[in-house]
Structures are given as structure tokens and as C-alpha cells.
Enzyme design. Structure first.
Site, mmCIF file in Angstrom:
data_model
loop_
_atom_site.group_PDB
_atom_site.id
_atom_site.type_symbol
_atom_site.label_atom_id
_atom_site.label_comp_id
_atom_site.label_asym_id
_atom_site.label_seq_id
_atom_site.Cartn_x
_atom_site.Cartn_y
_atom_site.Cartn_z
ATOM 1 N N LYS A 163 14.893 4.834 -12.143
ATOM 2 C CA LYS A 163 14.683 3.554 -11.457
ATOM 3 C C LYS A 163 15.096 2.399 -12.353
ATOM 4 O O LYS A 163 15.204 1.278 -11.890
ATOM 5 C CB LYS A 163 13.208 3.417 -11.080
ATOM 6 N N ASN B 162 6.339 -1.896 -12.115
ATOM 7 C CA ASN B 162 7.220 -1.886 -13.292
ATOM 8 C C ASN B 162 8.175 -3.060 -13.159
ATOM 9 O O ASN B 162 9.061 -3.041 -12.316
ATOM 10 C CB ASN B 162 8.057 -0.603 -13.316
ATOM 11 N N GLU C 201 9.036 7.642 -22.897
ATOM 12 C CA GLU C 201 8.896 8.697 -21.863
ATOM 13 C C GLU C 201 10.265 9.351 -21.587
ATOM 14 O O GLU C 201 10.389 10.580 -21.589
ATOM 15 C CB GLU C 201 8.333 8.043 -20.592
ATOM 16 N N SER D 47 0.445 2.804 -16.073
ATOM 17 C CA SER D 47 1.085 4.111 -16.226
ATOM 18 C C SER D 47 0.141 5.242 -15.849
ATOM 19 O O SER D 47 -1.065 5.157 -16.076
ATOM 20 C CB SER D 47 1.549 4.322 -17.664
ATOM 21 N N GLY E 258 1.369 7.495 -13.025
ATOM 22 C CA GLY E 258 1.817 8.048 -11.746
ATOM 23 C C GLY E 258 0.716 7.959 -10.699
ATOM 24 O O GLY E 258 -0.285 7.258 -10.876
ATOM 25 N N LYS F 299 4.982 -1.747 -21.346
ATOM 26 C CA LYS F 299 5.149 -0.676 -20.356
ATOM 27 C C LYS F 299 6.595 -0.173 -20.359
ATOM 28 O O LYS F 299 6.865 1.021 -20.216
ATOM 29 C CB LYS F 299 4.754 -1.171 -18.961
ATOM 30 N N LEU G 228 0.812 -1.220 0.000
ATOM 31 C CA LEU G 228 0.000 0.000 0.000
ATOM 32 C C LEU G 228 0.848 1.274 0.000
ATOM 33 O O LEU G 228 0.577 2.216 0.729
ATOM 34 C CB LEU G 228 -0.964 -0.027 1.194
ATOM 35 N N HIS H 255 6.981 2.012 -23.268
ATOM 36 C CA HIS H 255 6.328 3.281 -22.902
ATOM 37 C C HIS H 255 7.318 4.153 -22.126
ATOM 38 O O HIS H 255 7.495 5.338 -22.398
ATOM 39 C CB HIS H 255 5.075 2.991 -22.055
ATOM 40 N N ASN H 256 7.976 3.550 -21.155
ATOM 41 C CA ASN H 256 8.905 4.330 -20.335
ATOM 42 C C ASN H 256 10.137 4.767 -21.127
ATOM 43 O O ASN H 256 10.683 5.837 -20.881
ATOM 44 C CB ASN H 256 9.307 3.538 -19.092
HETATM 45 C C1 6PG Z 1 4.433 5.907 -15.494
HETATM 46 C C2 6PG Z 1 5.839 6.221 -15.099
HETATM 47 C C3 6PG Z 1 6.185 5.522 -13.832
HETATM 48 C C4 6PG Z 1 7.427 6.074 -13.163
HETATM 49 C C5 6PG Z 1 8.674 5.355 -13.572
HETATM 50 C C6 6PG Z 1 9.786 6.153 -14.175
HETATM 51 O O1 6PG Z 1 4.260 5.428 -16.596
HETATM 52 O O2 6PG Z 1 3.560 6.149 -14.675
HETATM 53 O O3 6PG Z 1 6.731 5.832 -16.106
HETATM 54 O O4 6PG Z 1 6.218 4.163 -14.068
HETATM 55 O O5 6PG Z 1 7.507 7.423 -13.203
HETATM 56 O O6 6PG Z 1 9.053 4.754 -12.402
HETATM 57 O O7 6PG Z 1 10.674 6.484 -13.219
HETATM 58 P P1 6PG Z 1 12.215 6.692 -13.442
HETATM 59 O O8 6PG Z 1 12.332 8.003 -14.170
HETATM 60 O O9 6PG Z 1 12.743 6.757 -12.060
HETATM 61 O O10 6PG Z 1 12.759 5.544 -14.196
#
Ligand code: 6PG
Length: 474
Positions: free
Chosen positions: A262, A104, A191, A130, A132, A184, A11, A187-188
Site C-alpha cells: 500500500k 496509515n 516490517e 499497528s 492489523g 508508524k 467503519l 515500523h512498517n
Molecule cells: C500494521 C500493518 C498495517 C498494514 C499495512 C501494510 O502495522 O498493522 O503494517 O498497517 O498491514 O497496511 O500493508 P502493505 O504491505 O500493503 O504496505
């Protein structure tokens, strides 16, 4: 009680928000956290429907509280904590139960866990979420992988809690075992690349054109009304408009310039290299974060190179703003092209049959890379599911023809003024590389054959050939 629809373990912010989101939608959720006081706080603070959240003191209690077959969402740190939790939970589970990793995860771990749990009679789902904190609470984008029947058991819940775009839930089953976590991770990767690209455009406005953060924020705000509309552009405008109470200046100026990570972007870059698929802007973004973290090194090196000209800091005009807007759009297209190319290639290797149009559709709301551009991308893959690459889609090609000049001018400006722009330059090099019918690799092949007798193919004859390199001491 034993009538909960679903369980959730872990949690922290994301886990708690997902549990509350499910409870808000009328589901009965059994929750557990290793630290009991956290469970008590979450359940005690819940003011929604009776029985929405049930706090459980142990894993055994949590499992007993759920109606079989039991979907149990795990929201714990990636890596060993997931394996440890599965091991602790297993003795309490029954065949058919559905452990769900909604954190993740590196998809290779998801594939491994899926196989091990399948053997024991469980149906393991790896689900990328995804959006946040806010997304988890109000509607994330949900990318699921694993046995389809197990997904169907939780589909109504996931559809209910997901973001919606034009009345469509942004949640979908994307394929077997690691498919959801892989998507995912891509996706990151996108991102990371987009965040880096935006940071570079910001830096150009800040240093080459001496703009104030609030004014740059206004520009991003205007861009967000047009083709660049996206969550990341929107939050950039908001960040730049934010003042810091302590210093009385823009908050961006008191934030330490070292980026954390991360690891999800790095997983994507590593996987692309392993698969031999091009994702240069994702690599560039990961490396840029690594360089940013080396602050002491950067300061020491800066001191040695004071004689190199600084960015000019001249006034900006509308033509430059339009150029930067085009560069951001072209760069974004190139980054999506890399991400979707990576998914197409991995889909074949791992036998997933990833639905690329669906992926673009479920990324249109809830997730961090949601943007207007995903509409033509979804349409392009709906029309041609095996599109060779996004640059060949008619609408996207039109946009690239319109924006590539802006990308070139922006990259040239950054290079000339010594402003690092690895995302912009790699996006442009990727586009130029992909649009060369004949590349410079004939030279690479000749060199390989010269020093290693690796042979080459000829354009005019079949077979393997060697060069007439005689007379040289290779
Ligand atoms: C999302 C984000 C989320 C988080 C990651 C990235 O899709 O909601 O990507 O998963 O922000 O952990 O974090 P880092 O920048 O630390 O890799």
C-alpha cells in the site's frame, strides 16, 4: 444524545474493530460510515453495553453526538480521502475539537494538516495504529503525534484499548504533528524488511535444502521459543503448517508470488533517502516486492538462463539450521538499527525529540513487529538515549558478534546458489559498513576531485585540497 466520549468515522475492518474495542472498554462511541447500511450493520451487530455504539446518519449528527472538545477518529484511506473528510467535517466542528487520523498516513501530510487545522483552532492528532484487524479489536500498539494536551484528552481511551506488555499500555505520545505517523511508517519499513528476510530464509530452506513447508514451519516454530521470538516468526510457522483444501497441498504453494504494497514501506525508504540516512534493508525489501510483482518479466528472463545451476537441494542438518537462526537474528538487529537510526536522525530534522526507548517499549505488544529483541533495545535507549547506533549497545553488540558469522555464511550460500537474498545481504553490508573505522570512501573523494575538482580533506592536514592529477586529461 450529546454525551459520546469519542466519534469514529469509517467503519471498514480497522475502524469497526477500533470502535468495538472502545465500546468494550466502557466508552460511548458515536460512529458514522458514508454508506448508512454499514453503520446500521455495525451498530445492530453490537451486543455489548447499552449506548456503547451510537450510529449517526451524517457528519453533523456525529459531531452533535459527542461531548466537547470532541475527539473524532478518522479511519479512511490515506491521501485525498482524509483531506476530503476533514473539509466535509470542518463546518460542524468547534474550536478545540480534535480530529484524529488513525490510518496509515504519510507524515508530511499530517504535518501539513496539523498546521492548517491549528490555524483554525483545532487540535489535530496523527496516530499510527499497528496490529492489523485482530490488534484493532483486541489491543493494538498506538503511536500518537500532535498537540500534547489534545493527546491527554484521549489518553485514557487509547491506553484502555491498547495492547499491554507487563501491565504497561502500548500507547504513547511521541511528539508534535507528524511524529506518530512517522514512527508508524518506520515500523512498517522494519516490517517490510523483516518479512523479506524471513521469506529469504524460508526460500533457502525450501530450495537449497529441499525442505517441505511443514518441516520449515516446525523450524520457525522452534525458533519462536528462543531469541527470535516474534509475531512475524510465529505467523510464518502457522502459514507453513496450513494445508490448502482445494489442492490438498501446502497453501504456500498455491499463493501467487507477487507481493502487494500500500506504500508505507516505500514512504519510509524515500524519506530515508531524502534525509540522507541509511535504511538499505528497507529499500531492499521495497525493491524485492517490486521485482516480485514483475512476474511476466521474471518468467521471460528465467527461460533464457536455464543453463545456470539450480540450488542444490541437499539435506539440511542442525548446523545449517543454527546458522540460519543466527542469520535471522543478526539481520533483525541490523534492521532495527536502521529503523532506530532513521528515527534518531528524523527526530532532529523535524524537532520531535522522539523517545526511542518508549517507542521500543510500545512495540513490544500489539504491533506487527513485536519481538523479544525489543526488550534489550528499550533498555539500551533507556540507559543511553543518544546512543550513536544500536550496534554500539553492549547487549546488541554481544548478539552481533555471535551472529555475524552466520549472516556471512548464509549470504554466501545464497549468492553461490543464485537465491536472491537482498535483505540478508543489505543487512550484512550495513553492519560491515558501520563497523569500518576507515571506509573505501577515500577513493570516492579522490575520484570526485579528479573529474570534478570537488576537493578533498586530508587525514594529516586541515583545509581543502586538490590532487596532483596533472598530466592526465580529466
Ligand atoms: C500494521 C500493518 C498495517 C498494514 C499495512 C501494510 O502495522 O498493522 O503494517 O498497517 O498491514 O497496511 O500493508 P502493505 O504491505 O500493503 O504496505
Amino acid at each position: 444524545m450529546s454525551g459520546a466520549d469519542i466519534g469514529l468515522i469509517g467503519l471498514g475492518v480497522m475502524g469497526r474493530n477500533l470502535a468495538l474495542n472502545m465500546a468494550d472498554h466502557g466508552y460511548r462511541v458515536a460512529v458514522h460510515n458514508r454508506t448508512q447500511s454499514v453503520t446500521d450493520d455495525v451498530v445492530g451487530g453490537f451486543s455489548g453495553n447499552d449506548g456503547g455504539l451510537t450510529g449517526c446518519r451524517s457528519l453533523a449528527e456525529l459531531v452533535a453526538a459527542i461531548r466537547p472538545p470532541r475527539p473524532i477518529v478518522m479511519m479512511v484511506k490515506a491521501g485525498d480521502p482524509v483531506d476530503e473528510l476533514i473539509a466535509a467535517m470542518r463546518p460542524h466542528l468547534e474550536p478545540g475539537d480534535i480530529p484524529i487520523d488513525a490510518g496509515n498516513a504519510n507524515f508530511h501530510n499530517t504535518i501539513r494538516r496539523s498546521a492548517a487545522l491549528k490555524e483554525a483552532g483545532f487540535a489535530y492528532l496523527g496516530v499510527g495504529v499497528s496490529g492489523g484487524e485482530e490488534g484493532a479489536r483486541r489491543g493494538p500498539s498506538i503511536m500518537a503525534g500532535g498537540p500534547r494536551e489534545a493527546f491527554q484528552r484521549v489518553e485514557p481511551i487509547l491506553n484502555a484499548i491498547a495492547a499491554e506488555y507487563d501491565g504497561e499500555p502500548c500507547a504513547a505520545w511521541l511528539g508534535a504533528d507528524g511524529a506518530g505517523h512517522f514512527v508508524k511508517s518506520v515500523h512498517n519499513g522494519i516490517e517490510y524488511a523483516e518479512m523479506q528476510l524471513i521469506a529469504e530464509i524460508y526460500e533457502i530452506m525450501r530450495t537449497a535444502f529441499a525442505m517441505r513447508p511443514a518441516d520449515i514451519g516446525d523450524v520457525f516454530g522452534q525458533w519462536n521459543q528462543g531469541p527470535l521470538e516474534s509475531y512475524l516468526v510465529e505467523i510464518t510457522a502457522a502459514i507453513l503448517a496450513t494445508e490448502d483444501a482445494a489442492s490438498g497441498g501446502p497453501i504456500i504453494d498455491v499463493i501467487v508470488d507477487k507481493a502487494g504494497q500500500k506504500g508505507t514501506g516505500r514512504w519510509t525508504a524515500i524519506e530515508a533517502l531524502q534525509l540522507g540516512l541509511p535504511a538499505p534493508s528497507i529499500d531492499a525489501a521495497v525493491v524485492a516486492r517490486v521485482i516480485s510483482a514483475r512476474k511476466a518479466d521474471r518468467l521471460a528472463t528465467e527461460a533464457l538462463y536455464q543453463t545456470i545451476d539450480r540450488p542444490s537441494g541437499k539435506p539440511i542438518d542442525d548446523a545449517v539450521i543454527a546458522m540460519l537462526e543466527g542469520a535471522l537474528l543478526g539481520g533483525r538487529i541490523a534492521m532495527y538499527a536502521q529503523g532506530f537510526g532513521l528515527m534518531a536522525g528524523a527526530s532532529q530534522t523535524y524537532g520531535w525529540d522522539l523517545p526511542l526507548s518508549t517507542i521500543a517499549r510500545i512495540w513490544r505488544a500489539g504491533c506487527i513487529i513485536r519481538s523479544r529483541l525489543l526488550n534489550p533495545i528499550a533498555a539500551a535507549f533507556a540507559e543511553t538515549p543518544n546512543l550513536p547506533n544500536l550496534f554500539t549497545a553492549t547487549d546488541l553488540a554481544g548478539m552481533m558478534i555471535h551472529s555475524h558469522e552466520a549472516m556471512r555464511k548464509t549470504a554466501a550460500l545464497a549468492l553461490a546458489q543464485g537465491i536472491p537474498a537482498p535483505a540478508q545481504c543489505s543487512a550484512l553490508a550495513y553492519f560491515d559498513g558501520m563497523r569500518q573505522g576507515r571506509s573505501s570512501a577515500a577513493m570516492i573523494q579522490a575520484q570526485r576531485d579528479f573529474f570534478g575538482a570537488h576537493s578533498f580533506k586530508r587525514t594529516d592536514r586541515d583545509g581543502d585540497h586538490h590532487g596532483p592529477w596533472g598530466g592526465t586529461d580529466a
